[in-house]
Structures are given as C-alpha cells and as structure tokens.
Motif scaffolding. Sequence first.
Motif, PDB file in Angstrom:
ATOM      1  N   UNK A  98       0.861  -1.185   0.000  1.00 14.67           N
ATOM      2  CA  UNK A  98       0.000   0.000   0.000  1.00 14.67           C
ATOM      3  C   UNK A  98       0.899   1.238   0.000  1.00 14.67           C
ATOM      4  N   UNK A  99       0.763   2.067  -1.001  1.00 13.81           N
ATOM      5  CA  UNK A  99       1.682   3.202  -1.158  1.00 13.81           C
ATOM      6  C   UNK A  99       1.629   4.143   0.042  1.00 13.81           C
ATOM      7  N   UNK A 100       0.431   4.409   0.530  1.00  6.69           N
ATOM      8  CA  UNK A 100       0.280   5.322   1.666  1.00  6.69           C
ATOM      9  C   UNK A 100       1.000   4.818   2.916  1.00  6.69           C
ATOM     10  N   UNK A 101       1.133   3.502   3.039  1.00  5.89           N
ATOM     11  CA  UNK A 101       1.669   2.911   4.263  1.00  5.89           C
ATOM     12  C   UNK A 101       3.196   2.927   4.335  1.00  5.89           C
ATOM     13  N   UNK A 102       3.858   3.361   3.259  1.00  9.50           N
ATOM     14  CA  UNK A 102       5.312   3.521   3.331  1.00  9.50           C
ATOM     15  C   UNK A 102       5.619   4.834   4.056  1.00  9.50           C
ATOM     16  N   UNK A 103       6.458   4.749   5.051  1.00 11.56           N
ATOM     17  CA  UNK A 103       6.816   5.950   5.802  1.00 11.56           C
ATOM     18  C   UNK A 103       7.751   6.822   4.976  1.00 11.56           C
ATOM     19  N   UNK A 108      12.378   7.566   1.256  1.00 12.23           N
ATOM     20  CA  UNK A 108      13.731   8.093   1.059  1.00 12.23           C
ATOM     21  C   UNK A 108      14.723   6.978   0.810  1.00 12.23           C
ATOM     22  N   UNK A 109      14.573   5.854   1.538  1.00 12.61           N
ATOM     23  CA  UNK A 109      15.498   4.731   1.380  1.00 12.61           C
ATOM     24  C   UNK A 109      15.412   4.131  -0.014  1.00 12.61           C
ATOM     25  N   UNK A 110      14.185   4.025  -0.550  1.00 12.64           N
ATOM     26  CA  UNK A 110      14.010   3.491  -1.904  1.00 12.64           C
ATOM     27  C   UNK A 110      14.630   4.423  -2.935  1.00 12.64           C
ATOM     28  N   UNK A 111      14.330   5.710  -2.816  1.00 15.29           N
ATOM     29  CA  UNK A 111      14.874   6.667  -3.777  1.00 15.29           C
ATOM     30  C   UNK A 111      16.398   6.760  -3.664  1.00 15.29           C
ATOM     31  N   UNK A 112      16.920   6.541  -2.472  1.00 15.88           N
ATOM     32  CA  UNK A 112      18.366   6.606  -2.277  1.00 15.88           C
ATOM     33  C   UNK A 112      19.076   5.533  -3.092  1.00 15.88           C
ATOM     34  N   UNK A 113      18.463   4.362  -3.213  1.00 20.45           N
ATOM     35  CA  UNK A 113      19.054   3.295  -4.024  1.00 20.45           C
ATOM     36  C   UNK A 113      18.751   3.504  -5.508  1.00 20.45           C
ATOM     37  N   UNK A 114      17.470   3.651  -5.833  1.00 18.39           N
ATOM     38  CA  UNK A 114      17.032   3.601  -7.227  1.00 18.39           C
ATOM     39  C   UNK A 114      17.283   4.867  -8.030  1.00 18.39           C
ATOM     40  N   UNK A 115      17.418   5.999  -7.349  1.00 19.23           N
ATOM     41  CA  UNK A 115      17.599   7.272  -8.059  1.00 19.23           C
ATOM     42  C   UNK A 115      18.895   7.956  -7.651  1.00 19.23           C
ATOM     43  N   UNK A 116      19.031   8.249  -6.367  1.00 17.31           N
ATOM     44  CA  UNK A 116      20.227   8.951  -5.906  1.00 17.31           C
ATOM     45  C   UNK A 116      21.470   8.079  -6.109  1.00 17.31           C
ATOM     46  N   UNK A 154       5.596   3.270  -5.080  1.00 16.34           N
ATOM     47  CA  UNK A 154       6.925   3.764  -4.724  1.00 16.34           C
ATOM     48  C   UNK A 154       7.961   3.321  -5.746  1.00 16.34           C
ATOM     49  N   UNK A 155       7.865   2.066  -6.170  1.00  8.29           N
ATOM     50  CA  UNK A 155       8.787   1.553  -7.183  1.00  8.29           C
ATOM     51  C   UNK A 155       8.622   2.314  -8.497  1.00  8.29           C
ATOM     52  N   UNK A 156       7.374   2.503  -8.923  1.00  4.80           N
ATOM     53  CA  UNK A 156       7.116   3.254 -10.160  1.00  4.80           C
ATOM     54  C   UNK A 156       7.663   4.668 -10.061  1.00  4.80           C
ATOM     55  N   UNK A 157       7.444   5.303  -8.921  1.00  6.87           N
ATOM     56  CA  UNK A 157       7.921   6.674  -8.746  1.00  6.87           C
ATOM     57  C   UNK A 157       9.429   6.746  -8.917  1.00  6.87           C
ATOM     58  N   UNK A 158      10.135   5.763  -8.365  1.00  2.00           N
ATOM     59  CA  UNK A 158      11.594   5.768  -8.470  1.00  2.00           C
ATOM     60  C   UNK A 158      12.056   5.539  -9.898  1.00  2.00           C
ATOM     61  N   UNK A 159      11.364   4.669 -10.627  1.00  2.00           N
ATOM     62  CA  UNK A 159      11.769   4.380 -12.002  1.00  2.00           C
ATOM     63  C   UNK A 159      11.364   5.505 -12.957  1.00  2.00           C
ATOM     64  N   UNK A 160      10.228   6.156 -12.698  1.00  2.00           N
ATOM     65  CA  UNK A 160       9.872   7.333 -13.498  1.00  2.00           C
ATOM     66  C   UNK A 160      10.928   8.414 -13.310  1.00  2.00           C
ATOM     67  N   UNK A 197      10.445  -5.159  -0.268  1.00  2.00           N
ATOM     68  CA  UNK A 197      10.255  -4.364   0.950  1.00  2.00           C
ATOM     69  C   UNK A 197       8.797  -3.958   1.126  1.00  2.00           C
ATOM     70  N   UNK A 198       8.245  -4.267   2.291  1.00  2.00           N
ATOM     71  CA  UNK A 198       6.843  -3.963   2.576  1.00  2.00           C
ATOM     72  C   UNK A 198       6.741  -2.690   3.406  1.00  2.00           C
ATOM     73  N   UNK A 199       5.601  -2.006   3.347  1.00  3.12           N
ATOM     74  CA  UNK A 199       5.433  -0.796   4.153  1.00  3.12           C
ATOM     75  C   UNK A 199       5.374  -1.143   5.644  1.00  3.12           C
ATOM     76  N   UNK A 200       5.780  -0.211   6.471  1.00  7.27           N
ATOM     77  CA  UNK A 200       5.867  -0.493   7.907  1.00  7.27           C
ATOM     78  C   UNK A 200       4.732   0.109   8.730  1.00  7.27           C
ATOM     79  N   UNK A 201       3.889   0.940   8.120  1.00  2.11           N
ATOM     80  CA  UNK A 201       2.788   1.541   8.865  1.00  2.11           C
ATOM     81  C   UNK A 201       1.624   0.556   8.910  1.00  2.11           C
ATOM     82  N   UNK A 202       1.649  -0.337   9.905  1.00  4.48           N
ATOM     83  CA  UNK A 202       0.645  -1.403   9.992  1.00  4.48           C
ATOM     84  C   UNK A 202      -0.752  -0.860  10.243  1.00  4.48           C
ATOM     85  N   UNK A 203      -0.858   0.238  10.990  1.00  6.09           N
ATOM     86  CA  UNK A 203      -2.180   0.814  11.251  1.00  6.09           C
ATOM     87  C   UNK A 203      -2.821   1.271   9.940  1.00  6.09           C
TER      88      UNK A 203
END
Length: 395
Positions: A98-103, A108-116, A154-160, A197-203
């Motif tokens: 769920x995209x919203x559930x990624x903190x 930032x961690x995903x973009x740090x690998x895939x883009x930065x 999140x993955x799509x955002x990084x690849x775009x 990697x799964x989102x961590x916001x379980x609520x």
Amino acid sequence: MSKNILITGASRGIGYLTAKTLAKGGHHVIASMRDIKGHNAAIATELAGWAAEHGHSLEVVELDVTSEDSVDSAIQALEERLDIDVLINNAGIMPCGITEAYTPEQVSACLDVNVVGVARTCRAVLPHMRERKSGLLIHISSSSGRLAMPFFGLYCASKWALEAMAESMHYELASFGVESIIVEPGGHGTDLIQSPPAPSDTRCIESYGDIAKAPANIVDMFQGVFAQGDKSTDAQNVADQLAELVDMEGERPIRTTVGHNMGVDQINTRVAPVQAEFIRSFLPMAGIEAQDNRLFVSATITLKPEYYDEGLAALESIIPQTLNEPGCHVFTLMKNKEGNGTLHLFECFEDEQALMLHYEQDYTKAVFAQYEEWLEKPVEVTKMLASSSVTSAQF
C-alpha cells in the motif's frame, strides 16, 4: 572490441547474469556489490572463481551505491588503472505494498538506491568519460518506469524519476560523445519479487481492509508465473539484450524494452515524436545548436474501405520489427481522427541508408507488395533532415 564495464548490484539477478554474459563476450567486467567480505563474500568468491576457471576477465569490487564515499573511492581506484567504458546502473530494490503505508523514511530509502544511487555513480564516472569524449551509461529501469501500477507506487515513482534523469543526461552528454540510454524489462524471474520491501505503517495497512491483501496476492501471482520457467520471463533475456546494446555500433536507441512490456512499446512509440520535437525547439532556447542529421519520413496512406482492416493490421505488425532495426529511432502509426481510412506513418531513421535497409526487410517488402491493391490513392511521402530549418514546421 573489448570494453571495461562496471556493473552495480552484480551480486544477484540481472546484474549477476549480465556480469557473466559480458565476460563470456570478451569484455573486462567489474562486478560491483556491497559487503564482499561479509554478506556477499560467497557470491564474490564464486564469480571470481568462475572467471578464473573459464579464462574470462572479471573482477569483483566493493561498491555501495547508497554511500558517496564508497562510490567515489571505488571508481577513482578503477580509473587510476583502467578506463571505464560502460557503466550499467543495475542496483535497485522493488517495494510492493500500500503506497500510503510507506513511511517517509522508507520512501527516502528506496529513492536513495534507485535514483540517488544512480546519480552518485554517474557523477563519479562522467568526468572521466567526458574528458575522453567517449562512454556509455545504461540504466536498468522497468516497464514500471512508463506505467503506474497499484501497490508498486513507490517503485514506479523511483523508475519514473530514473528515466527522466537518464533521458535528460542523454541530451546533455551528446556533445561529449557519451550516451545515456534506458532498458525497460518487463516481468522477469529474479529475487526482487521474492522478498519485496513492505510498508511499515501497519495501522494504515489495516485501515485498507480487504484491499490490504492485494500486494501479497500480486507477489504470489508473479512468483507462480516465474516458477513455470517460461523462456519469456527468464532474466537471461535482459542480460543478452544488455550485451547486444554494449556491442552495438552507431547510436543506440534511448529506450529498449525486454520481454512482456504491457504496452510500453506503444507508449514509447507515441511519445517519441513529441519528445523529439520538444528537444529540437528547446535546445536553441538554451543556446545549443542541435547536431541532428536524422531522416524524418511522413507518409499519408489512404486505404480502400474494403482493405482498411487488412492494411492497418499489416502495418501494425511490422512496427515492433522495424523498431528493432539498426538506425531506426521512431516508427509509429496514427489513425485519422475523422475515420476516413487515412493513416499517418511517422518514421525517423539515422540516415537514408538506414531507411533503405528498412525497405529491404522481407516483412517490409511483404506489406509494400500489397500497397497498390489496398490504396485509394498514391501514398504521399515527405522526407526531411531533422536539422532542416523547416523540420519543425513540417512535423
């Protein structure tokens, strides 16, 4: 000709297969990965041993794309003893959930690998490539770099983002003799899908109810498809395509798809003329003279009503084959919005020779052989060099 090729993320999947494929192809491969004395020690030893056993030129180096110090020190040490001819930006992660559930920290961690991470490696190698007036950057994107996919937001955002950065560099680096190109694999069986990697916001996840089950269902579906071992989803396809691009003579296509691309070829074909026209208009505003001698061809084809469907199908069938021809940059077909049986074919080739090569293909000849019978009137053809002062007025 043998090249020195640096690959990031070579400890697994596409990077691992590409390292072996290019080494077998006679190139000197620098297979980079993190933690070669710890977590990746076994794979680093295996790769080095395989190369020694088979007489291939391959070395393993420590490089973590999330660390500027690691990237800079590794590439500086390499450049002190060899010229890096090709950089393959392969390292990446693929979150699914769920995209919203990624903190924000996970984003930032995903973009740090895939883009930065890509920006770090490019910044480290490009000064050397620009000085030598030679080099090739290959960026591993995905079909998700052109499509928006639920639960892969999140993955799509990084690849775009990666594709925008890579294509911008394509234009900026052209005068230095350095190419920046993109490879867009469809679904292929690698370990990226084994533990995304799964989102961590379980609520947040729980608040989505039954929809929260969808990411796991998608992962199970992909794993089931890949477990069938179909050749079309074999990641070796991507490694083979990368080897072909490395060895290719002349200008390479900006984008290359591999495998089932879910319509990305159509997107690329439709967008290419718009992007090309924008660049031709934009560069002069930036004070840059475009050095572009490509040949543009516009053909207006009016089919007899009884042959319209047959003619349209025949022309559409040769599009993917034509796009794979050397020297072909654009080959797209558009229907007249009035629906009067008129089709508009837009083509862009490296030069007249590349266009003639297209005409000589058997599948092209087969379509041309039917033209006279299909046509309501003769085909109207306009040819023009991209660097012509009136090109933008015509296309």
